[in-house]
Design a protein around this motif. Sequence first.
Motif, PDB file in Angstrom:
ATOM      1  N   PRO A 138       3.486  -0.320  -0.877  1.00 61.48           N
ATOM      2  CA  PRO A 138       2.252  -0.649  -0.347  1.00 61.48           C
ATOM      3  C   PRO A 138       1.573   0.019  -1.762  1.00 61.48           C
ATOM      4  O   PRO A 138      -0.138  -0.682  -0.887  1.00 61.48           O
ATOM      5  CB  PRO A 138       2.342   0.636   0.690  1.00 61.48           C
ATOM      6  N   GLU A 139       1.296   0.678  -1.550  1.00 63.41           N
ATOM      7  CA  GLU A 139       0.719   1.769  -2.654  1.00 63.41           C
ATOM      8  C   GLU A 139       0.252   0.730  -3.821  1.00 63.41           C
ATOM      9  O   GLU A 139      -0.543   0.524  -4.729  1.00 63.41           O
ATOM     10  CB  GLU A 139       1.167   2.733  -3.912  1.00 63.41           C
ATOM     11  N   GLU A 141       0.787  -2.559  -3.932  1.00 64.50           N
ATOM     12  CA  GLU A 141      -0.187  -3.271  -3.526  1.00 64.50           C
ATOM     13  C   GLU A 141      -1.831  -3.060  -3.343  1.00 64.50           C
ATOM     14  O   GLU A 141      -2.940  -3.906  -3.159  1.00 64.50           O
ATOM     15  CB  GLU A 141       0.031  -4.453  -1.904  1.00 64.50           C
ATOM     16  N   LYS A 142      -1.873  -1.807  -3.127  1.00 65.06           N
ATOM     17  CA  LYS A 142      -3.240  -1.306  -3.026  1.00 65.06           C
ATOM     18  C   LYS A 142      -3.937  -1.302  -4.728  1.00 65.06           C
ATOM     19  O   LYS A 142      -5.295  -1.075  -4.914  1.00 65.06           O
ATOM     20  CB  LYS A 142      -3.803  -0.278  -1.966  1.00 65.06           C
TER      21      LYS A 142
END
Length: 173
Positions: A138-139, A141-142
């Motif tokens: 998730p990190e 992807e951001k």
Amino acid sequence: MKRTVAFILILALTVWLAGCLKPSPDPDPNGGEKKPTVSMFDLAERMRETMPDGSTLAYASKNDANAEDEFSFVSDMAFDRVEDFFILYAPDGNSSAAEIVVIALSDPSDAAEAEASLKRHVEKRINLYSTYAPQFVPELEKAVIFTEEQYAVLIIGGEGNAPETAFREFIKN
């Protein structure tokens, strides 16, 4: 009569040629010249300050003996088009995915290509982390990737937009 016909032909040719001419592009806000590249070491330190655990991030730059190899880990762009670069990265990929890359290009028109290479780098990291450390996906992807003047920038991690703000303020001063 011949003079009138000749005058009309010359006038028509002049109007036609004027229509073929393209207006000159808007002038470059930098006066047609690339701005001098900032101190990449000082920029790295300023951006490092904005990162949680920034003091633990390892540093690599164009000044390193194996700079071309280090650069190839984050970009597939031709190294001879890079004026300078730095990479701040978590030395232990099992505890963090944090990374900052700033590429200063010799020619600002290469910025889009550098940005695309950084996007490919993030995609590779997402594929890699999804198998052995999925908590960091998730990190990744951001990730923030952008260009500014002759720079291409990648930021993974950080508090809000603090690293990006630090970059933009640093290059303006």
